[in-house]
Design an enzyme around this catalytic site. Structure first.
Site, short mmCIF file in Angstrom:
data_model
loop_
_atom_site.label_atom_id
_atom_site.label_comp_id
_atom_site.label_asym_id
_atom_site.label_seq_id
_atom_site.Cartn_x
_atom_site.Cartn_y
_atom_site.Cartn_z
N THR A 121 54.47 8.03 -6.77
CA THR A 121 54.30 7.22 -6.09
C THR A 121 53.20 7.26 -5.05
OG1 THR A 121 56.52 6.20 -6.43
CG2 THR A 121 55.17 5.01 -4.70
N PHE A 151 59.87 3.99 -12.79
CA PHE A 151 60.73 3.13 -12.30
C PHE A 151 62.22 3.38 -12.38
CE2 PHE A 151 57.18 0.59 -13.46
CZ PHE A 151 56.59 0.00 -12.50
N PHE A 251 71.31 -6.03 -7.35
CA PHE A 251 70.75 -5.65 -6.11
C PHE A 251 71.19 -6.59 -4.89
CE2 PHE A 251 68.27 -1.79 -5.67
CZ PHE A 251 68.48 -1.32 -6.83
N GLY A 259 69.09 3.68 1.19
CA GLY A 259 68.74 4.99 1.47
C GLY A 259 68.04 5.43 0.41
N CYS A 262 63.22 6.94 -1.80
CA CYS A 262 61.98 5.82 -2.34
C CYS A 262 61.97 4.91 -1.48
CB CYS A 262 62.41 5.65 -3.77
SG CYS A 262 61.78 6.93 -4.90
N LYS A 265 60.93 5.09 2.39
CA LYS A 265 59.39 5.57 2.54
C LYS A 265 58.48 4.65 2.00
CE LYS A 265 58.44 8.86 -1.26
NZ LYS A 265 57.51 8.08 -2.14
N ARG A 330 68.71 12.39 0.53
CA ARG A 330 67.59 11.86 1.22
C ARG A 330 67.62 10.66 1.70
NH1 ARG A 330 62.91 14.01 -3.00
NH2 ARG A 330 64.39 13.14 -4.34
P1 NAD Z 1 61.26 15.80 -5.26
O1 NAD Z 1 61.14 16.18 -4.04
O2 NAD Z 1 62.70 15.82 -5.94
O3 NAD Z 1 60.27 16.90 -6.29
C1 NAD Z 1 59.00 17.00 -6.19
C2 NAD Z 1 58.45 18.23 -6.62
O4 NAD Z 1 57.25 18.73 -6.41
C3 NAD Z 1 59.16 19.65 -5.97
O5 NAD Z 1 60.17 20.36 -6.86
C4 NAD Z 1 58.21 20.37 -5.29
O6 NAD Z 1 58.48 21.78 -5.25
C5 NAD Z 1 56.86 20.04 -6.24
N1 NAD Z 1 55.81 20.45 -5.47
C6 NAD Z 1 55.36 20.11 -4.32
N2 NAD Z 1 53.98 20.36 -4.03
C7 NAD Z 1 53.64 20.98 -5.22
C8 NAD Z 1 52.43 21.47 -5.46
N3 NAD Z 1 51.40 21.33 -4.92
N4 NAD Z 1 52.27 21.86 -6.88
C9 NAD Z 1 53.38 21.85 -7.69
N5 NAD Z 1 54.61 21.46 -7.44
C10 NAD Z 1 54.67 20.72 -6.10
O7 NAD Z 1 60.64 14.38 -5.69
P2 NAD Z 1 60.99 13.38 -6.48
O8 NAD Z 1 62.31 12.54 -5.92
O9 NAD Z 1 61.02 14.08 -8.00
O10 NAD Z 1 59.74 12.24 -6.42
C11 NAD Z 1 58.53 12.60 -6.82
C12 NAD Z 1 57.54 11.34 -7.00
O11 NAD Z 1 57.93 10.47 -7.85
C13 NAD Z 1 57.54 10.73 -5.47
O12 NAD Z 1 56.32 10.38 -5.16
C14 NAD Z 1 58.47 9.80 -5.67
O13 NAD Z 1 58.27 8.67 -4.65
C15 NAD Z 1 58.08 9.16 -6.98
N6 NAD Z 1 59.57 8.71 -7.59
C16 NAD Z 1 60.78 9.08 -7.35
C17 NAD Z 1 61.85 8.48 -7.96
C18 NAD Z 1 63.43 9.04 -7.52
O14 NAD Z 1 64.27 8.24 -7.86
N7 NAD Z 1 63.30 10.21 -6.96
C19 NAD Z 1 61.70 7.48 -8.88
C20 NAD Z 1 60.51 6.81 -8.93
C21 NAD Z 1 59.52 7.59 -8.25
#
Ligand code: NAD
Length: 441
Positions: A121, A151, A251, A259, A262, A265, A330
């Site tokens: 995101t 999503f 929702f 919390g 997502c 932040k 988180r």
């Molecule tokens: P996360 O923290 O679980 O995973 C991120 C991963 O990226 C980690 O394993 C980290 O080691 C790796 N990383 C960091 N820097 C790096 C680099 N330079 N090179 C390679 N790997 C690297 O995060 P997440 O929850 O999977 O979210 C990832 C993205 O997707 C965010 O932007 C988040 O906003 C978005 N998102 C998350 C969700 C959710 O439900 N968690 C849903 C939709 C979108």
């Protein structure tokens, strides 16, 4: 198709696995060696229903690989998904350093036409920045940068990826769009739409979706708070409005506030994006403020109930993850609630079906950890329900009463019927429902 997913977190691991499941050759790359080692030993670093079996099968069938060698992963792939974290900076804006690191890496390893897909995101305009960086590093135009926001919901991430309500693809390149369509076609066989738009609108769509969902939660919490003051029952009000198809039920559950990694932040980042353009996002600011206050509601109730004698008491907590079916802590409301209880001078013993390891990383030995829901209650002066895990919905109330030293329940998820709780002899507090002795009931 040869696909690489960079960033193997909740999103990257689920997306990479599901893309392998549909027949692609997928390599998941991350800088976290420990995580990649675990995955290569067949261990799954997160809890997500259905994920483990899928990983196991796709690894066994040779379609899914894990590596720390980002350069090789990039060079061997036609499509590269960026799924690294974009955590908040102290001022609330998104930290894009990992995204830009990856973009530089891709630029250095560009060996032919590639599609770079942003799944993380990211604020509007980030795709333009990624494009600039890759161009500078590679001295080539032979690539497209596409925005493809994710999503999925944690706790149902595999199902959401496999059967998305819609897929959003932001690109002006027909060539890239055709490839993206091929990748997603196996997941939209029930005619759910693949929506093509420009890249900036796709980036904005993700923020708008999360802002809307956060707004619904803060809205119903605000209604609950008004209900409590005017002698109305939020459960009845919810039913009364939810059948209106313009409103719906999704929702609209009052609780302890949202919390997770997502909503908090992303709403903050959107406020910041607007601010940078000289615009004040007033609804979004109110949404965040209502949410911060909501996380304090249960602790206020505890303070009111016990008064001065709260110091030294023990509270049992049921549920620590920010929502059921995930181990993600988180920004979990449980963190604020536990800190609040500790700040009253009271003690906490907590239990969660899957988030205990993550909770230990946050609270260390400042709290006790229960072995199971009932053992957690032994000798506690009250039970505080924070996360609505299925197993907490129909407990043995007689057993709860016999284990607690005082029969008091603070229910942050409205799991039980207030009338029944009174009959069972509990002092029962929930969110936005009529007080038990209300003359209105
Ligand atoms: P996360 O923290 O679980 O995973 C991120 C991963 O990226 C980690 O394993 C980290 O080691 C790796 N990383 C960091 N820097 C790096 C680099 N330079 N090179 C390679 N790997 C690297 O995060 P997440 O929850 O999977 O979210 C990832 C993205 O997707 C965010 O932007 C988040 O906003 C978005 N998102 C998350 C969700 C959710 O439900 N968690 C849903 C939709 C979108």
């Amino acid at each position: 198709m040869n696909i690489c997913v960079i960033g193997v977190g909740y999103v990257g691991l689920v997306a990479g696995t599901c893309l392998a499941e549909s027949g692609n050759d997928v390599i998941c790359a991350d800088v976290d060696e420990e995580k990649i080692n675990l995955l290569n030993q067949g261990k799954i670093p997160i809890y997500e229903p259905g994920l483990e079996e899928l990983i196991e099968r796709n690894v066994k069938e040779g379609r899914l690989h894990f590596t720390t060698d980002l350069d090789e992963a990039i060079r061997s792939s036609e499509v590269i998904f960026i799924a690294v974290g974009t955590p908040p900076l102290p001022d609330g804006s998104a930290d894009l350093s990992a995204v830009f690191d990856v973009a530089r890496r891709i630029g250095k390893n560009l060996n032919g036409y590639k599609i770079i897909v942003t799944k993380s995101t990211v604020p509007v305009g980030t795709g333009d920045e990624i494009e600039k960086i890759i161009k500078e590093e590679s001295k080539s135009d032979d690539f497209d940068v596409v925005s493809n926001p994710e999503f999925m919901k944690e706790g149902a991430a595999v199902e959401d990826f496999m059967k998305p309500d819609r897929v959003v693809i932001g690109t002006s390149s027909d060539r890239a769009f055709e490839v993206m369509k091929q990748i997603y076609e196996p997941f939209v066989r029930t005619e759910n739409p693949i929506i093509r738009m420009d890249r900036r609108s796709a980036e904005m769509t993700k923020y708008a979706a999360n802002a809307m969902l956060a707004t619904k939660i803060s809205f119903i919490n605000e209604m609950a708070n008004i209900c409590e003051r005017v002698g109305a029952d939020i459960d009845a009000v919810r039913r009364g409005i939810g059948f209106d198809r313009r409103i719906g039920f999704q929702f609209l559950f009052p609780g302890v506030g949202y919390g997770g990694s997502c909503f908090p932040k992303d709403v903050d980042a959107l406020i910041k994006t607007a601010q940078k353009q000289g615009f004040e996002a007033r609804i979004l600011k109110a949404v965040q403020e209502v949410n911060i206050n909501q996380k304090r509601r249960l602790v206020e109730r505890i303070k009111e109930h016990y008064g001065e004698r709260v110091k030294g008491l023990l509270f049992a907590i049921w549920g620590l993850s920010f929502k059921p079916r995930t181990d993600d802590m988180r920004e979990a409301p449980s963190i604020e609630i536990i800190k609040g209880i500790l700040s009253l001078g009271a003690n906490v013993r907590a239990y969660d079906p899957v988030a205990m390891d993550n909770a230990k990383k946050i609270f260390g030995n400042h709290i006790e950890y229960g072995e199971n829901p009932y053992q957690t209650l032994t000798g506690a002066n009250g039970l505080v329900i924070v996360t609505e895990w299925q197993e907490f919905r129909r407990p043995n109330f007689e057993r709860i009463k016999s284990l607690l030293s005082e029969p008091v329940i603070f229910d942050g998820r409205n799991l039980y019927d207030p009338k029944k709780m009174k009959e069972l002899g509990f002092e029962y507090y929930s969110i936005g429902r009529l007080p038990i002795n209300s003359p209105h009931k």
